[in-house]
Design an enzyme around this catalytic site. Structure first.
Site, PDB file in Angstrom:
ATOM      1  N   ALA B  12       0.820  -1.209   0.000  1.00  0.00           N
ATOM      2  CA  ALA B  12       0.000   0.000   0.000  1.00  0.00           C
ATOM      3  C   ALA B  12       0.861   1.268   0.000  1.00  0.00           C
ATOM      4  CB  ALA B  12      -0.934  -0.004   1.209  1.00  0.00           C
ATOM      5  N   CYS B  43       4.520 -11.645   0.264  1.00  0.00           N
ATOM      6  CA  CYS B  43       3.826 -12.797  -0.341  1.00  0.00           C
ATOM      7  C   CYS B  43       4.812 -13.837  -0.869  1.00  0.00           C
ATOM      8  CB  CYS B  43       2.958 -12.354  -1.507  1.00  0.00           C
ATOM      9  SG  CYS B  43       1.764 -11.102  -1.120  1.00  0.00           S
TER      10      CYS B  43
HETATM   11  C1  FAD Z   1       3.566 -15.364   3.662  1.00  0.00           C
HETATM   12  C2  FAD Z   1       2.511 -14.478   3.098  1.00  0.00           C
HETATM   13  C3  FAD Z   1       1.897 -14.814   1.898  1.00  0.00           C
HETATM   14  C4  FAD Z   1       0.921 -13.998   1.350  1.00  0.00           C
HETATM   15  N1  FAD Z   1       0.380 -14.366   0.171  1.00  0.00           N
HETATM   16  C5  FAD Z   1      -0.543 -13.568  -0.402  1.00  0.00           C
HETATM   17  C6  FAD Z   1      -1.092 -13.887  -1.668  1.00  0.00           C
HETATM   18  O1  FAD Z   1      -0.787 -14.896  -2.275  1.00  0.00           O
HETATM   19  N2  FAD Z   1      -2.004 -13.061  -2.204  1.00  0.00           N
HETATM   20  C7  FAD Z   1      -2.380 -11.931  -1.572  1.00  0.00           C
HETATM   21  O2  FAD Z   1      -3.187 -11.203  -2.118  1.00  0.00           O
HETATM   22  N3  FAD Z   1      -1.878 -11.587  -0.389  1.00  0.00           N
HETATM   23  C8  FAD Z   1      -0.976 -12.378   0.226  1.00  0.00           C
HETATM   24  N4  FAD Z   1      -0.460 -12.027   1.443  1.00  0.00           N
HETATM   25  C9  FAD Z   1      -0.975 -10.804   2.094  1.00  0.00           C
HETATM   26  C10 FAD Z   1      -0.234  -9.575   1.608  1.00  0.00           C
HETATM   27  O3  FAD Z   1       1.114  -9.730   1.857  1.00  0.00           O
HETATM   28  C11 FAD Z   1      -0.773  -8.341   2.289  1.00  0.00           C
HETATM   29  O4  FAD Z   1      -2.128  -8.174   1.953  1.00  0.00           O
HETATM   30  C12 FAD Z   1      -0.007  -7.087   1.892  1.00  0.00           C
HETATM   31  O5  FAD Z   1       1.349  -7.199   2.212  1.00  0.00           O
HETATM   32  C13 FAD Z   1      -0.597  -5.857   2.569  1.00  0.00           C
HETATM   33  O6  FAD Z   1       0.206  -4.754   2.330  1.00  0.00           O
HETATM   34  P1  FAD Z   1       0.204  -3.490   3.278  1.00  0.00           P
HETATM   35  O7  FAD Z   1       1.073  -2.505   2.608  1.00  0.00           O
HETATM   36  O8  FAD Z   1      -1.175  -3.107   3.590  1.00  0.00           O
HETATM   37  O9  FAD Z   1       0.792  -3.958   4.666  1.00  0.00           O
HETATM   38  P2  FAD Z   1       2.095  -4.752   5.081  1.00  0.00           P
HETATM   39  O10 FAD Z   1       2.620  -5.524   3.957  1.00  0.00           O
HETATM   40  O11 FAD Z   1       1.748  -5.478   6.321  1.00  0.00           O
HETATM   41  O12 FAD Z   1       3.137  -3.610   5.412  1.00  0.00           O
HETATM   42  C14 FAD Z   1       3.016  -2.750   6.492  1.00  0.00           C
HETATM   43  C15 FAD Z   1       4.387  -2.267   6.880  1.00  0.00           C
HETATM   44  O13 FAD Z   1       4.286  -1.247   7.867  1.00  0.00           O
HETATM   45  C16 FAD Z   1       5.237  -1.462   8.870  1.00  0.00           C
HETATM   46  N5  FAD Z   1       4.784  -0.787  10.091  1.00  0.00           N
HETATM   47  C17 FAD Z   1       3.737  -1.123  10.896  1.00  0.00           C
HETATM   48  N6  FAD Z   1       3.617  -0.243  11.906  1.00  0.00           N
HETATM   49  C18 FAD Z   1       4.593   0.668  11.746  1.00  0.00           C
HETATM   50  C19 FAD Z   1       4.992   1.830  12.470  1.00  0.00           C
HETATM   51  N7  FAD Z   1       4.321   2.241  13.552  1.00  0.00           N
HETATM   52  N8  FAD Z   1       6.052   2.546  12.026  1.00  0.00           N
HETATM   53  C20 FAD Z   1       6.732   2.151  10.910  1.00  0.00           C
HETATM   54  N9  FAD Z   1       6.404   1.077  10.192  1.00  0.00           N
HETATM   55  C21 FAD Z   1       5.346   0.338  10.599  1.00  0.00           C
HETATM   56  C22 FAD Z   1       5.283  -2.975   8.966  1.00  0.00           C
HETATM   57  O14 FAD Z   1       6.457  -3.425   9.609  1.00  0.00           O
HETATM   58  C23 FAD Z   1       5.248  -3.347   7.505  1.00  0.00           C
HETATM   59  O15 FAD Z   1       6.507  -3.302   6.944  1.00  0.00           O
HETATM   60  C24 FAD Z   1       0.521 -12.816   2.019  1.00  0.00           C
HETATM   61  C25 FAD Z   1       1.131 -12.481   3.222  1.00  0.00           C
HETATM   62  C26 FAD Z   1       2.102 -13.287   3.775  1.00  0.00           C
HETATM   63  C27 FAD Z   1       2.733 -12.892   5.062  1.00  0.00           C
END
Ligand code: FAD
Ligand code: SF4
Ligand code: SF4
Lengths: 165, 430
Positions: B12, B43
């Site tokens: 995101a 992922c």
């Molecule tokens: C092993 C695995 C397999 C997956 N496979 C799939 C798949 O096949 N298909 C699919 O659609 N989705 C999959 N997902 C889910 C997908 O990874 C997530 O939906 C996606 O990463 C969400 O992105 P995001 O940016 O919202 O949050 P995140 O990827 O969770 O990133 C958030 C980031 O913010 C950081 N953060 C949090 N709080 C703070 C703070 N206070 N200060 C600074 N940094 C902070 C965290 O450390 C992290 O780095 C999978 C997830 C995992 C773990």
């Protein structure tokens, strides 16, 4: 049509497509090792076509990647394999990065992505990087296929129709 | 000149940066992540564990991403406090950053199971590179691994460890695997495949405790039976990282509540991704759809709005795709409908492992499951997303040759819904 023009993609004139599927064969051949339709039968790996002709009782169409602007396949790709080419704005696929998760297949509203099951990678229209023109367009016997921008396509259609009259 | 601050540098957050830069080339963008590792896709972690890719393969953006987009990236720094009035974010390194527009994309964290022994060495959950490295470092000393939870990530863990030649046992409380994603028919076909490939699935039982002296030796199940194992991976789903927003007084429920423009209850503070609760198109309600494509799309939408390009969010739905030992599966929307008014169309050929199901309500597609034959998943998906009345093609929806050609006339007639160039351009000559 120079290759690196922006927003080029393949259009299908539905009024001319007769579902002969020559484009499918031309595409598969272009993406084979030998690029030769006779030799490719002996190749270890059968090449994959990236276009597909589909007929309904009323019409037929050769379905291609639309190289969408905010491409859903790119948004869905979790490895970064699917990406937009900065220069041409074409949607390109990096097979080295691809892990075969099929998120892009799920996301493409046109069903334009093919699975290469053996290598577990996605395969799609790459606008023939190894040649100056486009294999499917060059091969189409009815000239239903066209490469260019939307504007180009509409202009050509107009011209063709004017000639007919 | 606007100052943008992004918290969370994953799907995101990075997608938001790209969208901001589409509009605003000059504004200052600062991105903050508490993870040291940059630009990697979580992922892909199971692919790393399964030895399908190397560490470099985890990157989903080019190494020069920050430089190219002129982004000030702070990795290994946690955002600890938000002051909405003063528009500042305090960091754990003692510094603070000011913003005009803020994105909270803090994602989610694996849930704990809350049983004895969860703290033993050899017990993992998988969310970050650090977790994956922990698992990999113990792989060689592991003969059998127990996976607690039959969700997508749990099964991906199982798959990866099986590829490494480990014995793998998956413990699932419910009567089917992948219960969030699939119905029982589809889940059973996949389970059969997993079993055939040497993954044991134990259903209808929960783990009671993890046993061992200092490190994992066994998992005890509810019925008193034990699984001898050297590693346990917990795959019990995730909970949103919403404290940062909550403490600042921003409205939260199970996630941070986003409005139509991905803005939170605080002005100029936006949210996206796993942490965000936004419009779900299948239910019309707000919910967390914690998947990668949704995080990217929401980040993109938030970025546009932050840069002043007012863009309403179309809404999302649950969707996932994967492949186990060559068996591909796609699930979109509501696949196990509850309540009245739903209709299900199905095709099943267990021998060929083909299963297709479409869930309808009022002749609008609400959910899709496809096993093996997934090529046109996105065609069904767009009908769902655009809430199209499929009555004219209902009897052909599950035909073998169903594809985009069969919806051409709908695309043309419903130009109000299919307004984007890529759709219009397919019907010019129709
Ligand atoms: C092993 C695995 C397999 C997956 N496979 C799939 C798949 O096949 N298909 C699919 O659609 N989705 C999959 N997902 C889910 C997908 O990874 C997530 O939906 C996606 O990463 C969400 O992105 P995001 O940016 O919202 O949050 P995140 O990827 O969770 O990133 C958030 C980031 O913010 C950081 N953060 C949090 N709080 C703070 C703070 N206070 N200060 C600074 N940094 C902070 C965290 O450390 C992290 O780095 C999978 C997830 C995992 C773990
Ligand atoms: S593969 Fe599909 S989604 Fe991707 S650009 Fe091509 S048509 Fe659009
Ligand atoms: S199959 Fe390959 S290109 Fe498609 S989403 Fe997965 S990694 Fe990206």
């Amino acid at each position: 049509m120079p290759k690196k023009n922006k927003d080029v993609k393949i259009f299908c004139d539905i009024t001319k497509c007769v579902a002969c599927r020559t484009c499918e064969l031309a595409c598969a051949t272009e993406h084979s090792v030998s690029k030769d339709v006779y030799k490719l039968l002996k190749e270890d790996e059968q090449p994959k076509r990236r276009v597909r002709v589909s007929a309904t009782p009323n019409e037929s169409i050769s379905i291609h990647c639309q190289h969408c602007k905010d491409a859903p396949c790119v948004a869905a790709c979790m490895s970064g394999a699917m990406h937009k080419d900065e220069k041409s704005s074409a949607t390109m696929h990096d097979k080295e990065k691809c892990v075969g998760c099929w998120m892009c297949v799920m996301a493409c509203p046109f069903g334009a992505i093919v699975r290469d099951v053996k290598n577990r990678i996605a395969v799609k229209c790459d606008l023939c990087p190894d040649r100056d023109d486009y294999a499917c367009v060059a091969a189409c016997p009815t000239k239903a296929l066209f490469a260019g921008t939307e504007e180009d396509f509409k202009k050509t259609l107009k011209e063709k129709r004017a000639k007919k009259r | 000149m606007s100052e943008y601050v992004i918290i969370g540098a994953s799907a995101a957050g990075l997608s938001c940066c790209e969208a901001i830069r589409e509009k605003d080339k000059k504004g200052k963008i600062t991105i903050i992540s508490d993870e040291k590792e940059m630009l990697y896709s979580r992922c892909l972690l199971t692919y790393l564990i399964g030895d399908k890719i190397g560490r470099d393969g985890l990157k989903f953006k080019a190494d020069d991403f920050y430089k190219k987009h002129n982004i000030d990236a702070m990795h290994g720094v946690k955002a600890v406090m938000l002051d909405i009035k003063k528009k500042t974010v305090k960091l754990d390194n003692g510094k603070a950053v000011e913003f005009d527009k803020l994105l909270i994309a803090t994602g989610a964290t694996p849930k704990k199971v809350g049983i004895e022994g969860e703290g033993l060495k050899g017990v993992f959950s998988l969310r970050s590179i650090a977790d994956a490295e922990g698992i990999i470092s113990m792989v060689n000393d592991c003969d059998t691994a127990a996976i607690l939870g039959g969700g997508l990530i749990g099964l991906r863990d199982a798959y990866a460890l099986r590829l490494r030649g480990k014995k793998v046992k998956v413990v699932v409380k419910s009567s089917q695997i992948l219960s969030q994603m699939l119905d029982k028919d589809a889940a059973d076909i996949i389970e059969e495949k997993l079993t055939k490939e040497g993954i044991e699935v134990i259903k209808g039982l929960a783990a009671k405790k993890i046993k061992g002296k200092g490190k994992v030796a066994a998992v005890e199940l509810e019925d008193g039976s034990e699984i001898e194992c050297q590693m346990v991976i917990i795959g019990k789903g995730v909970s949103t990282n919403l404290n940062f927003a909550k403490e600042a007084g921003i409205k939260v429920e199970t996630g941070i509540v986003a409005d139509e423009y991905m803005q939170t209850s605080a002005k100029d503070v936006y949210t996206a991704g796993d942490v965000a609760e936004a419009l779900d198109i299948t239910t019309g309600l707000h919910r967390n759809n914690s998947v990668w494509p949704v995080a990217v799309e929401q980040g993109h939408c938030a970025g546009h709005n932050m840069a002043g390009n007012k863009t309403p969010y179309e809404g999302s739905c649950m969707m996932n795709a994967t492949d186990f030992f060559g068996l591909p599966v796609v699930s979109i929307g509501i696949t196990k409908p509850k309540g009245t008014g739903y209709e299900e169309l199905t095709v099943k050929n267990s021998k060929e492992k083909v299963y297709k199901k479409i869930v309808l309500k009022d002749n609008i597609i609400r959910g899709i499951i496809l096993l093996t034959e997934i090529a046109n998943a996105g065609v069904y998906g767009i009908l769902l997303k655009k809430r199209i009345d499929i009555s004219p093609i209902k009897d052909r929806l599950l035909d073998d040759n169903f594809d985009y050609a069969k919806i051409l006339h709908i695309v043309k007639e419903r130009a109000d819904k299919f307004g984007k160039a890529e759709f219009k351009e397919t019907t010019i000559t129709l």
